[in-house]
Design a protein around this motif. Sequence first.
Motif, PDB file in Angstrom:
ATOM      1  N   GLY A 289      57.295  26.614  46.076  1.00 12.07           N
ATOM      2  CA  GLY A 289      57.751  25.939  44.856  1.00 12.07           C
ATOM      3  C   GLY A 289      56.701  25.031  44.252  1.00 12.07           C
ATOM      4  O   GLY A 289      56.872  24.544  43.123  1.00 12.07           O
ATOM      5  N   LYS A 290      55.619  24.799  44.990  1.00 11.98           N
ATOM      6  CA  LYS A 290      54.580  23.884  44.507  1.00 11.98           C
ATOM      7  C   LYS A 290      53.201  24.425  44.864  1.00 11.98           C
ATOM      8  O   LYS A 290      52.673  24.159  45.951  1.00 11.98           O
ATOM      9  N   ILE A 291      52.656  25.195  43.969  1.00 14.46           N
ATOM     10  CA  ILE A 291      51.297  25.712  44.116  1.00 14.46           C
ATOM     11  C   ILE A 291      50.532  25.348  42.844  1.00 14.46           C
ATOM     12  O   ILE A 291      51.065  25.479  41.736  1.00 14.46           O
ATOM     13  N   TRP A 292      49.300  24.867  43.031  1.00 13.30           N
ATOM     14  CA  TRP A 292      48.492  24.485  41.871  1.00 13.30           C
ATOM     15  C   TRP A 292      47.288  25.416  41.735  1.00 13.30           C
ATOM     16  O   TRP A 292      46.640  25.762  42.735  1.00 13.30           O
ATOM     17  N   VAL A 293      47.030  25.819  40.498  1.00 17.15           N
ATOM     18  CA  VAL A 293      45.854  26.642  40.192  1.00 17.15           C
ATOM     19  C   VAL A 293      45.067  25.952  39.082  1.00 17.15           C
ATOM     20  O   VAL A 293      45.562  25.020  38.434  1.00 17.15           O
ATOM     21  N   GLU A 294      43.836  26.410  38.859  1.00 14.24           N
ATOM     22  CA  GLU A 294      43.006  25.819  37.807  1.00 14.24           C
ATOM     23  C   GLU A 294      43.577  26.144  36.421  1.00 14.24           C
ATOM     24  O   GLU A 294      44.017  27.271  36.162  1.00 14.24           O
ATOM     25  N   ARG A 295      43.550  25.159  35.549  1.00 17.25           N
ATOM     26  CA  ARG A 295      44.057  25.346  34.192  1.00 17.25           C
ATOM     27  C   ARG A 295      43.350  26.506  33.487  1.00 17.25           C
ATOM     28  O   ARG A 295      43.979  27.321  32.814  1.00 17.25           O
ATOM     29  N   ASP A 296      42.030  26.567  33.640  1.00 14.32           N
ATOM     30  CA  ASP A 296      41.263  27.621  32.976  1.00 14.32           C
ATOM     31  C   ASP A 296      41.702  29.004  33.465  1.00 14.32           C
ATOM     32  O   ASP A 296      41.856  29.939  32.671  1.00 14.32           O
ATOM     33  N   ASP A 297      41.925  29.130  34.780  1.00 20.25           N
ATOM     34  CA  ASP A 297      42.401  30.401  35.330  1.00 20.25           C
ATOM     35  C   ASP A 297      43.783  30.736  34.780  1.00 20.25           C
ATOM     36  O   ASP A 297      44.063  31.890  34.415  1.00 20.25           O
ATOM     37  N   LYS A 302      47.167  34.313  32.551  1.00 19.02           N
ATOM     38  CA  LYS A 302      48.625  34.267  32.465  1.00 19.02           C
ATOM     39  C   LYS A 302      49.182  35.644  32.086  1.00 19.02           C
ATOM     40  O   LYS A 302      48.696  36.293  31.159  1.00 19.02           O
ATOM     41  N   GLY A 303      50.186  36.082  32.846  1.00 19.03           N
ATOM     42  CA  GLY A 303      50.806  37.380  32.587  1.00 19.03           C
ATOM     43  C   GLY A 303      50.137  38.542  33.293  1.00 19.03           C
ATOM     44  O   GLY A 303      50.630  39.674  33.243  1.00 19.03           O
ATOM     45  N   LYS A 304      49.016  38.280  33.977  1.00 19.46           N
ATOM     46  CA  LYS A 304      48.292  39.346  34.670  1.00 19.46           C
ATOM     47  C   LYS A 304      48.515  39.240  36.175  1.00 19.46           C
ATOM     48  O   LYS A 304      48.864  38.184  36.697  1.00 19.46           O
ATOM     49  N   GLU A 305      48.270  40.352  36.855  1.00 21.81           N
ATOM     50  CA  GLU A 305      48.355  40.333  38.312  1.00 21.81           C
ATOM     51  C   GLU A 305      47.077  39.719  38.883  1.00 21.81           C
ATOM     52  O   GLU A 305      45.969  40.139  38.548  1.00 21.81           O
ATOM     53  N   VAL A 306      47.289  38.706  39.717  1.00 22.24           N
ATOM     54  CA  VAL A 306      46.178  37.896  40.215  1.00 22.24           C
ATOM     55  C   VAL A 306      46.326  37.714  41.722  1.00 22.24           C
ATOM     56  O   VAL A 306      47.436  37.491  42.226  1.00 22.24           O
ATOM     57  N   GLY A 307      45.207  37.792  42.425  1.00 21.93           N
ATOM     58  CA  GLY A 307      45.225  37.532  43.858  1.00 21.93           C
ATOM     59  C   GLY A 307      45.006  36.058  44.141  1.00 21.93           C
ATOM     60  O   GLY A 307      43.986  35.492  43.729  1.00 21.93           O
ATOM     61  N   LEU A 308      45.982  35.406  44.790  1.00 21.23           N
ATOM     62  CA  LEU A 308      45.777  34.049  45.297  1.00 21.23           C
ATOM     63  C   LEU A 308      45.040  34.210  46.626  1.00 21.23           C
ATOM     64  O   LEU A 308      45.608  34.718  47.601  1.00 21.23           O
ATOM     65  N   ILE A 309      43.790  33.828  46.658  1.00 20.84           N
ATOM     66  CA  ILE A 309      42.900  34.157  47.777  1.00 20.84           C
ATOM     67  C   ILE A 309      43.525  33.775  49.118  1.00 20.84           C
ATOM     68  O   ILE A 309      44.036  32.667  49.288  1.00 20.84           O
ATOM     69  N   ASN A 310      43.486  34.733  50.055  1.00 19.54           N
ATOM     70  CA  ASN A 310      44.010  34.557  51.418  1.00 19.54           C
ATOM     71  C   ASN A 310      45.525  34.352  51.468  1.00 19.54           C
ATOM     72  O   ASN A 310      46.056  33.912  52.486  1.00 19.54           O
ATOM     73  N   LEU A 311      46.227  34.672  50.345  1.00 18.77           N
ATOM     74  CA  LEU A 311      47.683  34.517  50.347  1.00 18.77           C
ATOM     75  C   LEU A 311      48.356  35.834  49.954  1.00 18.77           C
ATOM     76  O   LEU A 311      48.696  36.635  50.820  1.00 18.77           O
ATOM     77  N   PHE A 312      48.515  36.091  48.676  1.00 18.40           N
ATOM     78  CA  PHE A 312      49.112  37.344  48.200  1.00 18.40           C
ATOM     79  C   PHE A 312      48.848  37.490  46.707  1.00 18.40           C
ATOM     80  O   PHE A 312      48.202  36.630  46.085  1.00 18.40           O
ATOM     81  N   ARG A 328      44.450  43.412  45.814  1.00 17.12           N
ATOM     82  CA  ARG A 328      43.646  44.578  45.464  1.00 17.12           C
ATOM     83  C   ARG A 328      42.235  44.170  45.037  1.00 17.12           C
ATOM     84  O   ARG A 328      42.028  43.115  44.442  1.00 17.12           O
ATOM     85  N   PHE A 329      41.290  45.041  45.329  1.00 19.42           N
ATOM     86  CA  PHE A 329      39.887  44.781  45.023  1.00 19.42           C
ATOM     87  C   PHE A 329      39.677  44.540  43.533  1.00 19.42           C
ATOM     88  O   PHE A 329      38.897  43.675  43.123  1.00 19.42           O
ATOM     89  N   GLU A 330      40.383  45.316  42.696  1.00 23.69           N
ATOM     90  CA  GLU A 330      40.129  45.261  41.253  1.00 23.69           C
ATOM     91  C   GLU A 330      40.803  44.076  40.559  1.00 23.69           C
ATOM     92  O   GLU A 330      40.497  43.760  39.405  1.00 23.69           O
ATOM     93  N   ASP A 331      41.726  43.398  41.230  1.00 25.26           N
ATOM     94  CA  ASP A 331      42.420  42.272  40.605  1.00 25.26           C
ATOM     95  C   ASP A 331      41.563  41.006  40.645  1.00 25.26           C
ATOM     96  O   ASP A 331      40.823  40.779  41.613  1.00 25.26           O
ATOM     97  N   PRO A 332      41.660  40.152  39.612  1.00 24.68           N
ATOM     98  CA  PRO A 332      40.970  38.859  39.678  1.00 24.68           C
ATOM     99  C   PRO A 332      41.541  38.018  40.815  1.00 24.68           C
ATOM    100  O   PRO A 332      42.727  38.131  41.144  1.00 24.68           O
ATOM    101  N   LYS A 333      40.691  37.184  41.388  1.00 25.71           N
ATOM    102  CA  LYS A 333      41.104  36.374  42.541  1.00 25.71           C
ATOM    103  C   LYS A 333      40.796  34.908  42.253  1.00 25.71           C
ATOM    104  O   LYS A 333      39.708  34.581  41.771  1.00 25.71           O
ATOM    105  N   ILE A 334      41.745  34.046  42.543  1.00 18.18           N
ATOM    106  CA  ILE A 334      41.572  32.620  42.247  1.00 18.18           C
ATOM    107  C   ILE A 334      41.954  31.775  43.461  1.00 18.18           C
ATOM    108  O   ILE A 334      42.767  32.177  44.292  1.00 18.18           O
ATOM    109  N   GLN A 335      41.328  30.586  43.543  1.00 17.12           N
ATOM    110  CA  GLN A 335      41.692  29.647  44.598  1.00 17.12           C
ATOM    111  C   GLN A 335      42.944  28.884  44.184  1.00 17.12           C
ATOM    112  O   GLN A 335      43.312  28.857  43.006  1.00 17.12           O
ATOM    113  N   TRP A 336      43.569  28.237  45.125  1.00 17.59           N
ATOM    114  CA  TRP A 336      44.828  27.541  44.888  1.00 17.59           C
ATOM    115  C   TRP A 336      44.979  26.420  45.912  1.00 17.59           C
ATOM    116  O   TRP A 336      44.287  26.384  46.926  1.00 17.59           O
ATOM    117  N   VAL A 337      45.871  25.510  45.631  1.00 21.07           N
ATOM    118  CA  VAL A 337      46.204  24.428  46.563  1.00 21.07           C
ATOM    119  C   VAL A 337      47.713  24.239  46.516  1.00 21.07           C
ATOM    120  O   VAL A 337      48.315  24.298  45.439  1.00 21.07           O
TER     121      VAL A 337
END
Length: 395
Positions: A289-297, A302-312, A328-337
């Motif tokens: 219920g509480k995950i933070w990502v970078e505003r720029d990401d 937004k609206g795209k399939e994105v990999g939260l690195i080391n999560l899902f 997936r390899f082809e999906d963009p991947k972003i860090q999170w906290v």
Amino acid sequence: VKWDKLIYKSDRLEIFYEFAEMLIKKNLAYVCECDAETLRKNRKEGIECEHRKQSIEENLKKWKAMLAGKYKEGEAVLRLKTDMKHPNPAFRDRVLLRIVEREHPRVRKKYRVWPMLEFSWAVDDLMLGITHILRGKDLVMEDMVEEFIWNKLGVKQKPKFIHYGLLSIQEAKLSKTEARKAIEKGEYSGWDDPRTWSLQSLRRRGIQAEAIRKFILNLGLSLSDVTIPAEILYAENRKLIDPLANRYFAVLEPVKISVRNAPEVKEAEAPLHPDFRERGCRKIPVNLGKIWVERDDFEKLKGKEVGLINLFTVKLDKEAEFVSEEIRFEDPKIQWVSEPNVKIKIVMPDGRMEEGIAEPEVKNLKEDDLIQLVRIGFARVDRVKDGIVLYFAHK
């Protein structure tokens, strides 16, 4: 740099005085009482002032008066007799020593007559047995003064001058004068402020001495002025610190999301370093219920399939939709906290202070640790007490 001996000029004033008196006795120097404006005007017009014709005895008397405090600052200087008709006005009868009444940080008020740089260099380079002098091409005039003094004193074996051009870094202001002014005005925190680009500031950012050395050696010595991007230095540093820097997640402009329809997960596991698995893993707490990502990401993806690195993988939105446990390899991947997390501050090379949040493992770091904030860049841990402060090195 490993030096042979540490020498303070302020410990060598008596030696400079001996050489000054030697020049006076050889009729190669004189005490000038012209004010600064008259001195500049005469030098520009090639006019000899009345003091130039003083006898050796008169000059010695006035010189001793300078040392004894009978002149105030600006009332007298010792000048070298060069040639008042020399094509370069700057070379005409240069000032060798002048009176400075402010207190010195080491010797306090023990001395009040201080040498100009080129005179102290002429004496020290000779007396200390210097064989080669590395100097910027902007100091050729100082070389001329040194050589003039050596020639007049009959020095046979003189040091060799090696000159180099000005090195400029596109992203930096390499000016000690400007940096000092900014420090004195309180605009910079000190010489280790990243905006000074001093060695102290580079060290504080995590730039390694060996990287600076390789950077300079690769450039070589050239009389040409060179302007290069800082990335060339950063590339050398990256080679050195990448194997050392463990990885951590941080978000500097957090946007909060939640994830629905995801399998229950309490923590994610990520390697401390992807190339050195033997270092182990870090446990990253997860609150769906509480995950933070970078505003720029968030704004770009937004609206795209994105990999939260080391999560899902999720379909990114304020209420993100779980897609798959696989990334997936082809999906963009972003860090999170997620939560819990720790607050961090990062001092950037331009002096800005960035604030953000990071995974809780960061609180176990120690001062001087080198780390990589995933997708942000490398940084050095500056402080851990009363809040974590990092100094940004480079991407």
